[in-house]
Design a protein around this motif. Structure first.
Motif, PDB file in Angstrom:
ATOM      1  N   ILE A  95       0.868  -1.173   0.000  1.00  0.00           N
ATOM      2  CA  ILE A  95       0.000   0.000   0.000  1.00  0.00           C
ATOM      3  C   ILE A  95       0.907   1.226   0.000  1.00  0.00           C
ATOM      4  O   ILE A  95       1.839   1.311   0.803  1.00  0.00           O
ATOM      5  CB  ILE A  95      -0.903   0.029   1.245  1.00  0.00           C
ATOM      6  N   SER A  96       0.646   2.158  -0.915  1.00  0.00           N
ATOM      7  CA  SER A  96       1.460   3.380  -0.977  1.00  0.00           C
ATOM      8  C   SER A  96       0.547   4.585  -1.125  1.00  0.00           C
ATOM      9  O   SER A  96      -0.401   4.553  -1.917  1.00  0.00           O
ATOM     10  CB  SER A  96       2.430   3.337  -2.170  1.00  0.00           C
ATOM     11  N   PHE A  97       0.851   5.661  -0.388  1.00  0.00           N
ATOM     12  CA  PHE A  97       0.051   6.877  -0.450  1.00  0.00           C
ATOM     13  C   PHE A  97       0.698   7.907  -1.379  1.00  0.00           C
ATOM     14  O   PHE A  97       1.914   8.086  -1.371  1.00  0.00           O
ATOM     15  CB  PHE A  97      -0.134   7.479   0.947  1.00  0.00           C
ATOM     16  N   HIS A  98      -0.148   8.564  -2.162  1.00  0.00           N
ATOM     17  CA  HIS A  98       0.312   9.629  -3.040  1.00  0.00           C
ATOM     18  C   HIS A  98       0.734  10.814  -2.167  1.00  0.00           C
ATOM     19  O   HIS A  98      -0.029  11.265  -1.317  1.00  0.00           O
ATOM     20  CB  HIS A  98      -0.807  10.042  -4.001  1.00  0.00           C
ATOM     21  N   PRO A  99       1.940  11.347  -2.361  1.00  0.00           N
ATOM     22  CA  PRO A  99       2.454  12.380  -1.443  1.00  0.00           C
ATOM     23  C   PRO A  99       1.754  13.724  -1.561  1.00  0.00           C
ATOM     24  O   PRO A  99       1.837  14.548  -0.645  1.00  0.00           O
ATOM     25  CB  PRO A  99       3.929  12.500  -1.846  1.00  0.00           C
ATOM     26  N   VAL A 100       1.056  13.967  -2.662  1.00  0.00           N
ATOM     27  CA  VAL A 100       0.386  15.249  -2.876  1.00  0.00           C
ATOM     28  C   VAL A 100      -1.118  15.153  -2.637  1.00  0.00           C
ATOM     29  O   VAL A 100      -1.698  15.926  -1.869  1.00  0.00           O
ATOM     30  CB  VAL A 100       0.655  15.778  -4.305  1.00  0.00           C
ATOM     31  N   TYR A 101      -1.763  14.170  -3.257  1.00  0.00           N
ATOM     32  CA  TYR A 101      -3.221  14.083  -3.203  1.00  0.00           C
ATOM     33  C   TYR A 101      -3.754  13.273  -2.020  1.00  0.00           C
ATOM     34  O   TYR A 101      -4.929  13.373  -1.687  1.00  0.00           O
ATOM     35  CB  TYR A 101      -3.756  13.491  -4.508  1.00  0.00           C
ATOM     36  N   GLY A 102      -2.902  12.450  -1.411  1.00  0.00           N
ATOM     37  CA  GLY A 102      -3.358  11.645  -0.283  1.00  0.00           C
ATOM     38  C   GLY A 102      -4.190  10.442  -0.681  1.00  0.00           C
ATOM     39  O   GLY A 102      -4.727   9.740   0.182  1.00  0.00           O
ATOM     40  N   THR A 103      -4.340  10.196  -1.983  1.00  0.00           N
ATOM     41  CA  THR A 103      -4.971   8.963  -2.445  1.00  0.00           C
ATOM     42  C   THR A 103      -3.951   7.837  -2.294  1.00  0.00           C
ATOM     43  O   THR A 103      -2.801   8.085  -1.922  1.00  0.00           O
ATOM     44  CB  THR A 103      -5.407   9.110  -3.906  1.00  0.00           C
ATOM     45  N   PHE A 104      -4.335   6.617  -2.588  1.00  0.00           N
ATOM     46  CA  PHE A 104      -3.386   5.533  -2.336  1.00  0.00           C
ATOM     47  C   PHE A 104      -3.561   4.383  -3.319  1.00  0.00           C
ATOM     48  O   PHE A 104      -4.573   4.276  -4.017  1.00  0.00           O
ATOM     49  CB  PHE A 104      -3.521   5.022  -0.896  1.00  0.00           C
ATOM     50  N   SER A 105      -2.537   3.552  -3.357  1.00  0.00           N
ATOM     51  CA  SER A 105      -2.538   2.364  -4.206  1.00  0.00           C
ATOM     52  C   SER A 105      -2.574   1.117  -3.346  1.00  0.00           C
ATOM     53  O   SER A 105      -2.073   1.120  -2.214  1.00  0.00           O
ATOM     54  CB  SER A 105      -1.270   2.333  -5.075  1.00  0.00           C
ATOM     55  N   THR A 106      -3.169   0.066  -3.890  1.00  0.00           N
ATOM     56  CA  THR A 106      -3.003  -1.267  -3.324  1.00  0.00           C
ATOM     57  C   THR A 106      -2.483  -2.163  -4.443  1.00  0.00           C
ATOM     58  O   THR A 106      -2.812  -1.953  -5.613  1.00  0.00           O
ATOM     59  CB  THR A 106      -4.317  -1.858  -2.778  1.00  0.00           C
ATOM     60  N   ALA A 107      -1.665  -3.136  -4.091  1.00  0.00           N
ATOM     61  CA  ALA A 107      -1.126  -4.077  -5.072  1.00  0.00           C
ATOM     62  C   ALA A 107      -1.052  -5.450  -4.426  1.00  0.00           C
ATOM     63  O   ALA A 107      -0.820  -5.554  -3.212  1.00  0.00           O
ATOM     64  CB  ALA A 107       0.245  -3.634  -5.550  1.00  0.00           C
ATOM     65  N   GLY A 108      -1.263  -6.505  -5.230  1.00  0.00           N
ATOM     66  CA  GLY A 108      -1.368  -7.807  -4.601  1.00  0.00           C
ATOM     67  C   GLY A 108      -0.810  -8.984  -5.375  1.00  0.00           C
ATOM     68  O   GLY A 108      -0.243  -8.845  -6.464  1.00  0.00           O
ATOM     69  N   SER A 109      -1.040 -10.152  -4.770  1.00  0.00           N
ATOM     70  CA  SER A 109      -0.579 -11.402  -5.352  1.00  0.00           C
ATOM     71  C   SER A 109      -1.309 -11.754  -6.643  1.00  0.00           C
ATOM     72  O   SER A 109      -0.864 -12.628  -7.387  1.00  0.00           O
ATOM     73  CB  SER A 109      -0.771 -12.548  -4.348  1.00  0.00           C
ATOM     74  N   ASP A 110      -2.442 -11.101  -6.892  1.00  0.00           N
ATOM     75  CA  ASP A 110      -3.179 -11.352  -8.129  1.00  0.00           C
ATOM     76  C   ASP A 110      -2.552 -10.648  -9.328  1.00  0.00           C
ATOM     77  O   ASP A 110      -3.038 -10.767 -10.447  1.00  0.00           O
ATOM     78  CB  ASP A 110      -4.634 -10.909  -7.978  1.00  0.00           C
ATOM     79  N   GLY A 111      -1.460  -9.893  -9.112  1.00  0.00           N
ATOM     80  CA  GLY A 111      -0.784  -9.229 -10.211  1.00  0.00           C
ATOM     81  C   GLY A 111      -1.464  -7.968 -10.688  1.00  0.00           C
ATOM     82  O   GLY A 111      -1.253  -7.525 -11.817  1.00  0.00           O
ATOM     83  N   THR A 112      -2.284  -7.360  -9.838  1.00  0.00           N
ATOM     84  CA  THR A 112      -2.945  -6.110 -10.209  1.00  0.00           C
ATOM     85  C   THR A 112      -2.639  -5.025  -9.184  1.00  0.00           C
ATOM     86  O   THR A 112      -2.277  -5.312  -8.037  1.00  0.00           O
ATOM     87  CB  THR A 112      -4.477  -6.261 -10.295  1.00  0.00           C
ATOM     88  N   PHE A 113      -2.811  -3.767  -9.637  1.00  0.00           N
ATOM     89  CA  PHE A 113      -2.782  -2.649  -8.698  1.00  0.00           C
ATOM     90  C   PHE A 113      -3.920  -1.699  -9.036  1.00  0.00           C
ATOM     91  O   PHE A 113      -4.418  -1.669 -10.168  1.00  0.00           O
ATOM     92  CB  PHE A 113      -1.429  -1.923  -8.707  1.00  0.00           C
ATOM     93  N   SER A 114      -4.366  -0.968  -8.023  1.00  0.00           N
ATOM     94  CA  SER A 114      -5.455  -0.008  -8.190  1.00  0.00           C
ATOM     95  C   SER A 114      -5.137   1.241  -7.391  1.00  0.00           C
ATOM     96  O   SER A 114      -4.389   1.192  -6.403  1.00  0.00           O
ATOM     97  CB  SER A 114      -6.785  -0.584  -7.695  1.00  0.00           C
TER      98      SER A 114
END
Length: 365
Positions: A274-293
């Motif tokens: 999980i990583s947070f965008h440093p400007v907008y405060g939105t975030f990413s998730t990434a997983g074992s299924d090979g996808t990120f959102s």
């Protein structure tokens, strides 16, 4: 043309995002990547790996061109890497039980700390009202230790309820995810004591924790493909805290309607990063299924999803202004040794973000 703006026509506000123009980093590690971290000062990316090395890459944010800048080694797999705030040094920890500090200018590394078991996570922090710099390390020996980078003896050692699996910090917030779903919160104004100890809001093992840029809460991901949005203030948690499903796949013989009614027909995958965008405060998730959102926690919505890749995503990071999203492909051992294969990809990819992917949508009136 800048790779940051070379979006595929398939990437629209409403449709799935595209990875077709994502840049592959040259000379990747020889084994699965455990952690990624961008310098807070320039576009330098540090990557920790099972191959016992930490590599630092220099990236041109306009073209995506990249090259190796530095490399240093541990005596066993490296599990975590982080930068000092001034961007001059990199701290790392690994299975050799060592905490190391690498100076980018001198290209020299030194051991600054040690644990009685593998070091699972490291962070650079500033403690107390005077912002005293320190490196903090969390280990499978169930301790958290602070180091001043000049002495082999820890400044402080904190006993934790269990082994450390993940850790993150932002502002004066430090959050440690331990085994048995234990979560420890520390206020870095008083770094020598635990501020709060609680259980994860998720039902299964904690896999990833990432603190909000404002330092007022954190997101936690687990092996069951769920993510929890947590706030330190109890009133904020009551009003804004929630959990949601992500990184799930429908069964091969089911339809969308049956998925909603029969949860056993969907496959859950670990949330590895999980990583947070440093400007907008939105975030990413990434997983074992090979996808990120990309997600907006305040609006409780997914901003953009991306197609499945040819391997698990093991680590992610945004650069200093959020214009580059780095993600690592590699085997994450979620399927045991049987799931590994000689041709499994080990890559670091660079995705140039666009505002329609990572910026909060305007609220409807």
């Amino acid at each position: 043309m800048s790779f940051l703006n070379s979006a595929s026509p398939a990437s629209t506000t409403t449709g799935p995002g595209s990875v077709i123009n994502d840049i592959t980093v040259n000379n990747p590690p020889d084994d699965s990547i455990t952690d990624l971290s961008f310098s807070p000062q320039q576009d330098l990316l540090a990557a920790a790996s099972w191959d016992r090395k930490v590599r630092i890459y220099e990236i041109d944010s306009n073209s995506g061109n990249n090259q190796g800048r530095a490399l240093f080694e541990h005596e066993a797999p490296v599990f975590s890497v982080a930068w000092t705030y001034d961007g001059t040094k990199v701290v790392s920890g690994g299975a050799d039980k060592q905490v190391k500090l690498f100076d980018l200018q001198t290209q020299q590394s030194q051991q600054i700390g040690a644990h009685d078991a593998p070091v699972r996570a490291v962070r650079y922090v500033e403690c107390g009202p005077s912002n005293t710099p320190a490196v903090v390390s969390g280990s499978w020996d169930k301790t958290l230790k602070y180091w001043d980078m000049r002495s082999p003896q820890p400044i402080t050692t904190i006993q934790l309820p269990d082994r450390v699996y993940t850790m993150d910090s932002s502002q004066k917030l430090l959050v440690v995810g331990c085994a048995e779903r234990q979560i420890v919160v520390i206020d870095l104004n008083q770094p020598q004591q635990i501020f709060k100890n609680s259980l994860s809001p998720l039902k299964w093992q904690t896999r990833a924790i990432s603190c909000y840029p404002q330092g007022n809460g954190f997101a936690v991901g687990s092996i069951e493909g769920r993510c929890g949005i947590q706030y330190i203030n109890e009133q904020d948690q009551t009003k804004q805290g929630f959990a949601f499903k992500c990184h799930r796949k429908m069964g091969s013989n089911t339809t969308t309607s049956t998925i909603r009614s029969v949860s056993s027909t969907s496959q859950a995958y670990p949330v590895n990063a999980i990583s947070f965008h440093p400007v907008y405060g939105t975030f990413s998730t990434a997983g074992s299924d090979g996808t990120f959102s990309f997600w907006d926690k305040d609006a409780r919505q997914r901003l953009k999803s991306f197609p499945e890749l040819n391997g698990s995503i093991t680590a992610t990071a945004f650069n200093k202004n959020g214009s580059i999203f780095a993600y690592a492909l590699g085997y994450d051992w979620s399927q045991g040794y049987m799931g590994n294969r000689p041709d499994y990809p080990v890559q670091i990819k660079l995705h140039g973000t666009k505002d329609d992917e990572v910026k909060q949508k305007k609220k409807r009136i």
